[in-house]
Design a protein around this motif. Sequence first.
Motif, PDB file in Angstrom:
ATOM      1  N   GLU A 100       1.058  -1.455  -0.267  1.00 42.93           N
ATOM      2  CA  GLU A 100      -0.235  -0.073  -0.158  1.00 42.93           C
ATOM      3  C   GLU A 100       0.914   0.930  -0.029  1.00 42.93           C
ATOM      4  N   ARG A 101       0.912   2.642  -0.878  1.00 48.05           N
ATOM      5  CA  ARG A 101       1.753   3.637  -0.886  1.00 48.05           C
ATOM      6  C   ARG A 101       0.455   4.441  -0.968  1.00 48.05           C
ATOM      7  N   LYS A 102       0.915   5.224  -0.391  1.00 45.17           N
ATOM      8  CA  LYS A 102       0.352   6.718  -0.255  1.00 45.17           C
ATOM      9  C   LYS A 102       1.467   7.622  -1.543  1.00 45.17           C
ATOM     10  N   GLY A 103       0.772   8.934  -2.106  1.00 48.63           N
ATOM     11  CA  GLY A 103       0.366   9.222  -3.596  1.00 48.63           C
ATOM     12  C   GLY A 103       0.494   8.616  -4.640  1.00 48.63           C
TER      13      GLY A 103
END
Length: 165
Positions: A100-103
């Motif tokens: 899971e990544r942000k951005g």
Amino acid sequence: MNMPVRRQQRGQGTVERPRGWARNPLLEFDDLINQMGGLLESTVGSAAPAIAAWTPSADVTEADDAYHVELELPGVDRKDVDIEINGQELAVTGEIKERERKGIMRHSSRRTGRFEYRLLLPSEVNTEDVTASMSNGVLTITVPKAATAKPRHIEITESSERQGG
């Protein structure tokens, strides 16, 4: 692509053989298919090949007493890998889960999803004593040969009588 050739004189003509054929030529096709799949995945995205499993890079060596298989699985947890051996066939399957990544993802070339590696070993093996360990992203599997498949040295004795006089 030009391949280097080895020429041998046989009779009047010459026989040309690429140097790379000392190895198993089918392994080169596997590498090519994996590279083409990676190229397709990087251009189309991971939506289309999600059902197809990819094959990790591997080295297989043979010793007198066992086969040693090393698979490159960086970032894979050992709980996400399944190893099965059935007769002479070794199968390694698993999954690299998407983090899971942000951005916004600007570029990704890391492999994710299901992977599968299958190998048919050339001789009978001892399936009871297979061992596996994982260290620094490399899965090492040792498959001992069966007692009948191990090379054995035969001692030649001197005979006092000549046979077939």
